[in-house]
Write an enzyme that holds these catalytic residues in place. Structure first.
Site, PDB file in Angstrom:
ATOM      1  N   GLN A  31       0.831  -1.202   0.000  1.00 59.34           N
ATOM      2  CA  GLN A  31       0.000   0.000   0.000  1.00 59.34           C
ATOM      3  C   GLN A  31       0.869   1.258   0.000  1.00 59.34           C
ATOM      4  OE1 GLN A  31      -2.144  -0.760   3.682  1.00 59.34           O
ATOM      5  NE2 GLN A  31      -0.230  -1.455   4.615  1.00 59.34           N
ATOM      6  N   HIS A  62      -7.618   3.407  20.564  1.00 59.02           N
ATOM      7  CA  HIS A  62      -6.869   2.366  21.278  1.00 59.02           C
ATOM      8  C   HIS A  62      -7.454   2.059  22.655  1.00 59.02           C
ATOM      9  CE1 HIS A  62      -3.643   3.532  18.248  1.00 59.02           C
ATOM     10  NE2 HIS A  62      -4.059   2.336  17.939  1.00 59.02           N
ATOM     11  N   ASP A  86       0.784   0.318  13.869  1.00 56.75           N
ATOM     12  CA  ASP A  86       1.268   1.499  14.594  1.00 56.75           C
ATOM     13  C   ASP A  86       1.676   1.179  16.017  1.00 56.75           C
ATOM     14  OD1 ASP A  86      -1.255   2.190  16.444  1.00 56.75           O
ATOM     15  OD2 ASP A  86      -1.975   1.558  14.482  1.00 56.75           O
ATOM     16  N   GLU A 106       1.040  -8.371  11.483  1.00 57.58           N
ATOM     17  CA  GLU A 106       0.844  -7.202  10.601  1.00 57.58           C
ATOM     18  C   GLU A 106       1.390  -7.585   9.231  1.00 57.58           C
ATOM     19  OE1 GLU A 106      -0.247  -3.743  10.497  1.00 57.58           O
ATOM     20  OE2 GLU A 106       0.471  -4.099   8.440  1.00 57.58           O
ATOM     21  N   GLY A 138      -2.744 -11.948   8.209  1.00 56.86           N
ATOM     22  CA  GLY A 138      -3.521 -12.392   9.372  1.00 56.86           C
ATOM     23  C   GLY A 138      -4.501 -13.505   9.026  1.00 56.86           C
ATOM     24  N   ASP A 155      -7.590  -5.118  14.329  1.00 61.06           N
ATOM     25  CA  ASP A 155      -7.349  -3.678  14.214  1.00 61.06           C
ATOM     26  C   ASP A 155      -6.920  -3.446  12.770  1.00 61.06           C
ATOM     27  OD1 ASP A 155      -6.372  -1.117  14.314  1.00 61.06           O
ATOM     28  OD2 ASP A 155      -5.049  -1.450  16.019  1.00 61.06           O
ATOM     29  N   SER A 156      -7.882  -3.565  11.881  1.00 60.94           N
ATOM     30  CA  SER A 156      -7.565  -3.613  10.442  1.00 60.94           C
ATOM     31  C   SER A 156      -7.850  -2.290   9.754  1.00 60.94           C
ATOM     32  CB  SER A 156      -8.430  -4.688   9.793  1.00 60.94           C
ATOM     33  OG  SER A 156      -9.785  -4.283   9.827  1.00 60.94           O
ATOM     34  N   PRO A 162      -5.434  -4.374   1.276  1.00 65.58           N
ATOM     35  CA  PRO A 162      -4.846  -5.477   2.038  1.00 65.58           C
ATOM     36  C   PRO A 162      -5.728  -5.971   3.192  1.00 65.58           C
ATOM     37  CG  PRO A 162      -3.404  -3.522   2.066  1.00 65.58           C
ATOM     38  CD  PRO A 162      -4.596  -3.161   1.269  1.00 65.58           C
TER      39      PRO A 162
END
Lengths: 284, 284
Positions: A31, A62, A86, A106, A138, A155-156, A162
């Site tokens: 990406q 978060h 992140d 990730e 994943g 947490d996509s 992707p």
């Protein structure tokens, strides 16, 4: 000269942020990654042009993706995090001394490398001993897992590019299998407000409810995401996020949070009628 | 050709909507009024360039400013509405057969005239018998009132321009005096997210708490307002919005609402920690 970052929230809606400068831009294998600096939001980064994380408000996302499941079941020991390059989700998880293992998968190693460099605020805990990083898909990673995690956090990115595989029935079924008998699955669940996102939300929700006996959706105010009205899915084999919340047990931990608290934990599951309708829930 | 309406949410943040056409524009005695048509939001209007009402999501604001106090005290009979020229607040109030009188005080008659023409969706009930329209300054109107209303709703613009007086200590004090012994004051309370709005919120809150024994703040997701995280103030002489909520009594009325429900009523008072801090509340 003025530099503005603009995200197209729909064909007809734009959200723009004045930028001091672009710190980095690259096309990774997966990406386009851009890192920008602004007065209002501090540093922020985008994937394929879509807002991911800002220094100003990453705490909201978060807090909500981590503390809601952790306060529901304080005995969570093994956690799988999918996406989350992140590091913010892992940072919040590592605040629980009782967690023994955090596997983070990730797909794009460059996101992690760049966040280590530009976002120590979120990436600070990625080197903790309990954290294991896997740079792979994943979707494939969970295929081989069985009865292994007490909590899976998805947490996509959005369900195109992707992140697409992380919104499929196959993936949710494998998550179910990878979870222990009292396991919880939390995922970012898009927004109910603009049709395009609402359809993603509905589609994800319909697939998840086929596997889990307990399914709830909760909401947060995240102003830098489209519409600012963002949802999370809570799917579970055993624990109900409201009936099983032990507020005293969580509060005794003494974790300082800027968004989450145990009253909000209960409140965030109270959805507007139009959202309940989209989710196919009966309206009281 | 593309036509875009842009609102500057802060110096560094812009929100833009693609517009099909401008239906009307004028400078009234008090402010500039623009009426625009868009695909995403339907018709919408702005005052001095700031978003007021869109056909798509006006239900959120109007549900939350009306049903929260009405479900807290179903015996409300006399209501004063200040501002609210679009008529949406009055429309929701008129759904309660038990309300005997609604006085609406809007400083700018042109807003009402134009909304009657372009926004029948919100203005439809302004001609109801129980509704009395006054085109004058709300600040002056309440000066002479004593022990007269069970509910005052301040549905104002932001605290600059014509709405400024509605954020003063004098005004809140007069509202207190104009309310009966079990009266409730609800006002739009700005947003906590951007400093500029947060300061308005704090300033309003500090002034209101000097008069009322019960003070709460509640939130809603309103994507077309700055940050999408919007607050309302609930100040009261007697009724607590959570302890005194009689959900059964409200639900038996059978009002169909697209946003409000009695679970959300409780949930919307659960504020994030950073908002509680701004309001000076202790964090649990």
């Amino acid at each position: 000269m003025e530099l503005w970052y603009t995200e197209q929230h729909t064909d007809d809606v734009r959200f723009s942020i004045k930028v001091d400068r672009e710190l980095h831009s690259e096309q990774s294998k997966f990406q386009r990654i851009d890192i920008l600096e602004s007065k209002e939001f501090g540093k922020f980064f985008t994937l394929d042009g879509l807002m991911m994380v800002t220094e100003k408000d990453e705490f909201i996302y978060h807090d909500m993706i981590v503390h809601v499941p952790m306060a529901t079941n304080p005995n969570i020991k093994k956690v799988l995090v999918i996406g989350a390059g992140d590091g913010g989700t892992v940072r919040e998880l590592t605040r629980y001394k009782t967690i023994e293992k955090i596997d983070m998968v990730e797909i794009d190693e460059r996101v992690v490398e760049l966040c280590r460099e530009y976002f120590p605020q979120t990436a600070s805990q990625l080197d903790e001993e309990r954290v294991n990083l896997f740079f792979e898909d994943g979707l494939k990673f969970v295929r081989n897992k069985e009865n292994e995690y007490d909590l899976i956090i998805v947490d996509s990115t959005d369900p195109f590019g992707p992140g697409e595989g992380l919104f499929t029935k196959e993936f949710y079924g494998n998550c179910y299998k990878a979870l222990t008998d009292d396991g919880i699955l939390v995922n970012q669940h898009e927004s109910p407000y603009y049709d395009y996102y609402a359809r993603s939300m509905q589609s994800a929700h319909e697939k998840i409810v086929e596997f889990f006996p307990i399914n709830r959706v909760y909401q947060a105010h995240i102003p830098t995401y489209p519409s600012g009205h963002w949802l999370f899915g809570f799917a579970s084999k055993k624990y109900d996020p409201i009936n099983d919340l032990n507020a005293d047990a969580w509060n005794i931990l003494g974790l300082k949070t800027k968004y989450y608290n145990t009253d909000l934990h209960v409140g965030c599951f109270a959805l507007p009628n139009y959202v309940k309708e989209l989710l196919g829930e009966n309206i009281k």
